[in-house]
Design a protein around this motif. Structure first.
Motif, short mmCIF file in Angstrom:
data_model
loop_
_atom_site.label_atom_id
_atom_site.label_comp_id
_atom_site.label_asym_id
_atom_site.label_seq_id
_atom_site.Cartn_x
_atom_site.Cartn_y
_atom_site.Cartn_z
N GLN A 323 21.88 -5.81 37.92
CA GLN A 323 22.65 -6.94 38.39
C GLN A 323 21.94 -8.17 38.89
N SER A 327 23.14 -12.12 37.14
CA SER A 327 23.54 -13.20 38.10
C SER A 327 23.61 -14.37 37.37
N LEU A 480 25.93 -19.10 40.33
CA LEU A 480 25.70 -18.86 41.77
C LEU A 480 25.96 -20.20 42.52
N LEU A 498 20.13 -12.76 46.13
CA LEU A 498 21.19 -12.93 45.21
C LEU A 498 22.41 -12.00 45.88
#
Length: 664
Positions: A323, A327, A480, A498
């Motif tokens: 994961q 991102s 992001l 994150l």
């Protein structure tokens, strides 16, 4: 100044780097980093030596009549671009092989993929020498490969380190283990080698190499016999449990004990430990480097699920943490839609494929971020393949074993001579910023991004590379930005946390076709014809090939070196370097060997020579030789290893290797 370690390892440390007169003079840990907190390993400190080494490649080189000659960047790029144009026109773009690996991190190291996609699509390699079997296995079971965030360890009552020497490969996790023990957690290490992590364990469980999945099956069998399973989790959130139960009905605990060389009493003990929740499992990468590697990880996943240690604080089947990398905007960075043609070779089989490929044949190889002659299994075959093509181009910082074979060698900058950001997909979920600290790289060394930009311009798609460094980094961070995570904040703070799931699967919503944890994998069935768990064993074992096992009676492990990230630093270590052949005590006793004896280790693929070091507590008939050793120092150990693929096709079988040994 704050910076980041660029090495693709578990910890991805924060650095404080001292630069004087445009030269790196000191590397220390950044005490403000939220995970690594000021401590770094020897491999990280070696980056100062690496950056300042007088052996750095400084100028583009071309091989003429078997000897390298210095040429200009203009000549090198024009000639390489001309060859790319020629092979594209005559044979198609897939006559070019891009051989790439990942020992160097950095988001912009992926720009090579953008170049080859815009070129039209080349022959790429798939799978991983390192962790591919386990990644694929967890995708079959969970739908993704995710780990708990580092500090969740302190919620564990029991901690099982399975096939992973964190003292060597993950020092900050090692420190957390020490703290967890002081707080009352029990630590168990399952490993054929008695390593530094095993030394601090409450119990070290030694096991026959390659039999970890069989052991996990035995523990599940005992959990079921004792009635310790998490029946509610199994019934509501899993699929295919009856298939697993049927599999285990077909084997006795006695047989499992015989195969694993682990006593029945210890297997029963492990069953009780797993049932005494929360129990966390942290898996290493070595035990999935076998023909049965994917199935091994799947059985350990199944053990975590049966015991109810999935999706709870202090639990988890912790292997990787994809994961983190997921991102970022990789597709926008690499432009896969620009490919008009494509072909893939397994990273393990790339040498054989180069030698046998038709329609088209491989005419040109470009190597980035790797040293395949040392790192890819069956080194003899790799040399044959990489010397068979018309043109071999290597981009590197040093004249590696692979670079020595090349027609063109292009000198690359180090991490401190370029700007990028770095992360780890294996342990923590923080991104580290790496500023350009050295303004003038030595000689004419250039960044990978500069090289691809120049070649793109010469080949007619320069507009696809017409971005500033900040624009490239912002492109990668785009997913992001809507969450307030910007390049500016990364530069200002040095790190970004994150937005990941800190305790994966806590909502019990799995990313599998059924939405459940799958003991029988639908994805596995779609990909391989069967998603069933099995009691598979290594290819090279007495359980698969008795005659071969009699000829080659010893299991060879090839673990990561202590002071080098794979093959990167051997030439910088100084002193007289030669392979160290670490052997279990019974081998030394049986063959009359003493510390320092010179020996030959061989099988039908090749041989390697080195000096004996005796491991008093290793599992019987086990040998270790560290991987990554250059030819000039007596390597590589991949003279001995097999290029076979793992059961799910995505991993190597580097540890599925039997050898013999004799004194010389």
């Amino acid at each position: 100044m704050k910076a980041s370690c660029p090495l693709n390892c578990w910890d991805n440390c924060g650095f404080l780097v001292t630069v004087e007169n445009d030269r790196v003079t000191k590397i220390e840990g950044d005490p403000d980093h939220p995970i690594t907190k000021g401590k770094i390993c020897g491999r990280g400190r070696m980056l100062e030596t690496r950056t300042n080494s007088s052996d750095r490649l400084l100028y583009p080189l071309k091989k003429v009549n078997g000897r390298f000659e210095q040429i200009s960047w203009e000549q090198a790029l024009n000639e390489i671009a001309a060859k790319l144009s020629e092979v594209k026109e005559k044979y198609g773009t897939t006559s070019v092989l891009h051989s790439h690996d990942y020992s160097n991190n950095g988001i912009l190291k992926n720009i090579d993929q953008r170049f080859f996609n815009c070129y039209g699509g080349v022959t790429e390699i798939y799978g991983s020498l390192c962790w591919g079997s386990g990644i694929e296995a967890q995708k079959w079971d969970f739908g993704n490969a995710l780990s708990h965030e580092p500090h969740d360890l302190f919620n564990s009552k029991n901690i099982i380190i399975w096939g992973r020497n964190v003292a060597r490969t993950n020092m900050h996790f090692y420190e957390n283990l020490l703290k967890a023990k002081k707080q009352g957690a029990k630590l168990y290490v399952i490993d054929p080698l008695y390593n530094a992590t095993a030394k601090m364990a409450d119990e070290h469980i030694t096991i026959k190499p390659g039999m970890d999945g069989i052991l996990a099956a035995g523990v599940i069998k005992e959990i079921l016999r004792l009635g310790l399973e998490d029946r509610a989790f199994i019934e509501e959130f899993t699929y295919g449990f009856s298939d697993l139960a049927h599999l285990l009905d077909g084997i006795s605990l006695k047989k499992i004990s015989e195969m694993t060389e682990v006593s029945a009493e210890v297997i029963t003990m492990l069953a009780r430990i797993y049932a005494d929740k929360p129990s966390s499992t942290f898996m290493g990468l070595g035990m999935q480097r076998y023909k049965n590697g994917g199935n091994t990880i799947r059985l350990i996943d199944a053990l975590a699920a049966v015991s109810g240690n999935v999706g709870i604080p202090g639990g988890g089947a912790n292997y990787a943490n994809l994961q983190v990398g997921q991102s970022f905007a990789f597709e926008e960075l690499t432009l896969p839609n620009r490919r008009t043609d494509t072909r893939q070779f397994s990273i393990m089989k790339q040498a054989e494929k180069v030698l046998t490929a038709k329609g088209p044949e491989i005419r040109m190889i470009i190597v980035t971020c790797g040293n395949p002659l040392t790192q890819v299994p069956d080194s003899t075959m790799v040399e044959r393949a990489f010397t068979s093509v018309e043109t071999l181009v290597v981009i590197d910082q040093f004249m590696t074993d692979t670079a020595k074979l090349a027609d063109y060698v292009l000198p690359a900058t180090t991490a401190f001579e370029e700007e990028d950001f770095y992360y780890s997909s294996m342990y923590h979920h923080y991104v580290n910023y790496g500023p350009k600290l050295v303004q003038e790289a030595p000689g004419e060394a250039k960044s990978d991004l500069w090289i691809w930009t120049q070649l793109a311009s010469l080949l007619g798609f320069g507009a696809d590379f017409d971005f500033t460094r900040d624009e490239w980094l912002n492109m990668a961070l785009k997913p992001l930005q809507e969450k307030g995570m910007t390049l500016e904040s990364l530069k200002k703070n040095g790190t970004l946390e994150l937005p990941v799931e800190k305790i994966p699967w806590q909502n019990r919503k799995f990313k599998t076709p059924t939405g459940k944890f799958e003991f029988t994998s639908i994805l596995g069935q779609q990909k391989s014809g069967s998603g069933l768990l099995t009691l598979a064993v290594p290819d090279e074992s007495k359980w698969s090939n008795q005659e071969h096992a009699e000829k080659y009676p010893y299991n060879l492990l090839t673990i990561h070196p202590l002071r080098s990230n794979h093959s990167q630093n051997y030439h910088l270590l100084g002193g007289q370097i030669k392979p160290k052949v670490e052997v279990a005590k019974n081998i030394a006793e049986d063959l009359g060997l003493i510390q320092g004896d010179e020996v030959r280790v061989w099988n039908d693929r090749g041989e390697i020579k080195g000096a004996i070091s005796i491991l008093p507590a290793a599992h019987p008939n086990t040998i270790n030789i560290d991987e990554g050793i250059w030819r000039q120092f007596g390597g590589p150990v991949n003279n001995l290893t097999s290029s076979r693929e793992s059961d799910n096709g995505l991993g190597s079988t580097l540890y599925d290797c039997l050898v013999n040994l004799e004194k010389i």
